[in-house]
Design an enzyme around this catalytic site. Structure first.
Site, PDB file in Angstrom:
ATOM      1  CG  HIS A   1       8.554   3.405  18.781  1.00 50.22           C
ATOM      2  ND1 HIS A   1       7.803   4.478  18.377  1.00 50.22           N
ATOM      3  CD2 HIS A   1       8.818   2.705  17.651  1.00 50.22           C
ATOM      4  CE1 HIS A   1       7.599   4.409  17.072  1.00 50.22           C
ATOM      5  NE2 HIS A   1       8.214   3.353  16.603  1.00 50.22           N
TER       6      HIS A   1
ATOM      7  CB  SER B   1      10.908   6.213   8.555  1.00 49.88           C
ATOM      8  OG  SER B   1      10.548   5.854   9.875  1.00 49.88           O
TER       9      SER B   1
ATOM     10  CB  CYS C   1       2.258   5.679  11.411  1.00 52.50           C
ATOM     11  SG  CYS C   1       3.324   6.763  10.489  1.00 52.50           S
TER      12      CYS C   1
ATOM     13  CB  CYS D   1       3.154   7.336   3.331  1.00 53.40           C
ATOM     14  SG  CYS D   1       3.672   6.075   4.488  1.00 53.40           S
TER      15      CYS D   1
ATOM     16  CB  SER E   1      10.963   3.784  14.517  1.00 55.68           C
ATOM     17  OG  SER E   1      10.467   4.283  13.295  1.00 55.68           O
TER      18      SER E   1
ATOM     19  CD  GLU F   1      -2.773  -1.117   2.486  1.00 50.43           C
ATOM     20  OE1 GLU F   1      -3.992  -1.242   2.349  1.00 50.43           O
ATOM     21  OE2 GLU F   1      -2.232  -1.025   3.596  1.00 50.43           O
TER      22      GLU F   1
ATOM     23  CB  CYS G   1       7.500  -3.159  15.731  1.00 49.31           C
ATOM     24  SG  CYS G   1       9.164  -2.649  15.249  1.00 49.31           S
TER      25      CYS G   1
HETATM   26  N1  SAH Z   1      10.328   0.368   9.232  1.00 45.61           N
HETATM   27  C1  SAH Z   1      10.332   1.819   9.255  1.00 45.61           C
HETATM   28  C2  SAH Z   1       9.093   2.406   8.623  1.00 45.61           C
HETATM   29  C3  SAH Z   1       7.874   1.961   9.376  1.00 45.61           C
HETATM   30  S1  SAH Z   1       6.381   2.849   9.475  1.00 45.61           S
HETATM   31  C4  SAH Z   1      10.434   2.282  10.681  1.00 45.61           C
HETATM   32  O1  SAH Z   1      10.240   1.479  11.583  1.00 45.61           O
HETATM   33  O2  SAH Z   1      10.724   3.456  10.901  1.00 45.61           O
HETATM   34  C5  SAH Z   1       6.670   4.449  10.044  1.00 45.61           C
HETATM   35  C6  SAH Z   1       6.433   4.722  11.519  1.00 45.61           C
HETATM   36  O3  SAH Z   1       5.176   4.258  12.029  1.00 45.61           O
HETATM   37  C7  SAH Z   1       7.487   4.079  12.387  1.00 45.61           C
HETATM   38  O4  SAH Z   1       7.972   5.042  13.266  1.00 45.61           O
HETATM   39  C8  SAH Z   1       6.696   3.026  13.122  1.00 45.61           C
HETATM   40  O5  SAH Z   1       7.309   2.658  14.324  1.00 45.61           O
HETATM   41  C9  SAH Z   1       5.382   3.725  13.323  1.00 45.61           C
HETATM   42  N2  SAH Z   1       4.293   2.829  13.707  1.00 45.61           N
HETATM   43  C10 SAH Z   1       4.198   1.506  13.478  1.00 45.61           C
HETATM   44  N3  SAH Z   1       3.050   1.031  13.977  1.00 45.61           N
HETATM   45  C11 SAH Z   1       2.398   2.074  14.537  1.00 45.61           C
HETATM   46  C12 SAH Z   1       1.150   2.208  15.206  1.00 45.61           C
HETATM   47  N4  SAH Z   1       0.350   1.177  15.376  1.00 45.61           N
HETATM   48  N5  SAH Z   1       0.801   3.442  15.632  1.00 45.61           N
HETATM   49  C13 SAH Z   1       1.612   4.496  15.440  1.00 45.61           C
HETATM   50  N6  SAH Z   1       2.786   4.427  14.815  1.00 45.61           N
HETATM   51  C14 SAH Z   1       3.194   3.226  14.362  1.00 45.61           C
END
Ligand code: SAH
Length: 392
Positions: A240, A215, A357, A119, A238, A106, A130
């Site tokens: 977190h 990212s 995201c 995106c 990322s 997507e 994750c």
């Molecule tokens: N693999 C890359 C791109 C992933 S998506 C990365 O991890 O950075 C982009 C962002 O969305 C990342 O920061 C990811 O941690 C975040 N993300 C993933 N799942 C999410 C969720 N359920 N709610 C909010 N952000 C989320």
């Protein structure tokens, strides 16, 4: 919730058909010559591709007799749109694409008054596991080819040019690698994609490097490699969690590369590029949103060239977790700012179409689960540019 293994090596599947966007200029010229055409036609094809022209009949600068052959040989359609879903009054549009082997990915196009961001996905699925991310929970199907990644951006540029989103014709200005997949686990293809995004016509989309955001979950060798490229694309990490104990559970790759190593790699990137990096932090209720964690994050990032982008968690099916309530978000922001760390809260575009995201899970969508449109939540802060410098 069962813990998934980390997967770095993508399963090998049939390669997508050869595409111009996967080739170097020299390779493309040679391929055209092999078809008995003058080499300069490679540039003509390239121009058509980056303009989003797919119909050979419109390639009027190429002799009619050669159009079909050249298109079939070098511009095969790699992305078939399965469906579009709109949200936010049509200003957000998610597209589900089917690839040559049936894999699904997507991309999400978001139009703002002053810019348009797409995106994009760099892998079908993701191996980074994750636990709060829908894509991560689905596992890795395969790496995308450069042409498959670039094609998502080209389609978005074309949609903007055609005025497919309300507001009339416009221009795609930003690309973020925040769709499905871990871009730095598919490094070579992502590197080729970057070049295509910032190269001027006829060899690319001509975007500014700064408006492209890579990212990463924290693949430290990948960050180092990107640093050596000497580009000025924006880096987002990322994180977190500020502490290894919690991050080990939220971002499993932390068991390989710890918080200190990731931040050091991002610092080196900032040093080399002179640009601030973004720290992504999904605020999860009672998991990583405590005031003490905000202070810990503040201490970690104060005096670094970092900007924090908080993302209220987008809940995913089957996960016990929820977004932090507004008051907790506000306290978190205030504490970070008090520590001197520039902080913004991300706009939640596309949440109601599972386009925000961490919600991209094309494999499930293929089953045809309909999405219900709801009124999008008000952002806590005015929408900020994804992965932008971050000064408000
Ligand atoms: N693999 C890359 C791109 C992933 S998506 C990365 O991890 O950075 C982009 C962002 O969305 C990342 O920061 C990811 O941690 C975040 N993300 C993933 N799942 C999410 C969720 N359920 N709610 C909010 N952000 C989320």
């Amino acid at each position: 919730m069962t813990a998934l293994p980390l997967v770095f090596d993508a399963p090998r599947r049939g390669k997508p058909p050869r595409h111009l966007a996967d080739l170097t200029r020299e390779e493309a010229r040679a391929a055209v010559a092999e078809l008995g055409q003058p080499a300069f036609r490679a540039d003509q094809l390239s121009r058509h591709f980056y303009r989003g022209t797919t119909d050979p009949a419109q390639m009027t600068d190429v002799p009619a007799a050669a159009r079909e052959t050249l298109t079939a040989a070098l511009l095969p359609g790699l992305l078939t749109p399965v469906r579009h879903q709109a949200a936010d009054g049509g200003r957000t549009r998610k597209t589900l694409w089917r690839l040559h082997d049936g894999a699904l990915v997507e991309s999400v196009l978001m139009r703002y008054p002053d810019r348009a961001t797409v995106c994009i996905s760099s892998q079908a699925g993701c191996g980074m596991a994750c636990p709060f991310c829908a894509t991560g929970q689905g596992g890795l199907t395969r790496n995308l080819s450069a042409a498959e990644i670039i094609g998502q951006a080209v389609a978005a540029a074309r949609a903007m040019a055609d005025g497919d989103l309300p507001g009339g014709p416009g221009r795609l200005s930003n690309v973020v690698f925040m769709g499905m997949g871990e871009p730095l686990a598919n490094y070579a293809r992502v590197r080729t994609t970057l070049q295509a995004l910032y190269s001027p016509a006829p060899h690319g989309l001509g975007l500014s490097q700064r408006s492209i955001t890579v990212s990463t979950v924290g693949v430290v060798p990948g960050i180092r490699k990107l640093t050596e490229e000497g580009l000025s694309v924006t880096l987002a990490v990322s994180l977190h969690a500020p502490d290894d104990e919690l991050r080990d559970t939220l971002v499993p790759i932390n068991t390989r590369w710890k918080v200190a190593e990731v931040v050091a790699a991002a610092d080196a990137y900032a040093e080399r590029t002179g640009r601030r990096y973004s720290i992504e932090y999904a605020l999860i209720r009672d998991v990583n949103d405590q005031p003490e964690r905000a202070d810990m994050l503040g201490r970690l990032l104060a005096r670094r060239r970092a900007h924090v982008n908080l993302i209220p968690l987008n809940p995913t099916p089957g996960s016990p977790w929820d977004a932090s309530p507004l008051p907790a978000q506000r306290v978190f922001v205030a504490r970070l700012r008090a520590a001197g760390v520039p902080t913004t809260v991300r706009d939640t575009r596309g949440q109601d179409i599972d386009g925000a995201c961490g919600q991209l899970a094309a494999a499930d969508l293929a089953e045809g689960v309909p999405s219900v449109a709801v009124v999008p939540p008000e952002p806590l802060e005015p929408p900020m540019e994804l992965g932008a410098e971050g000064d408000e």
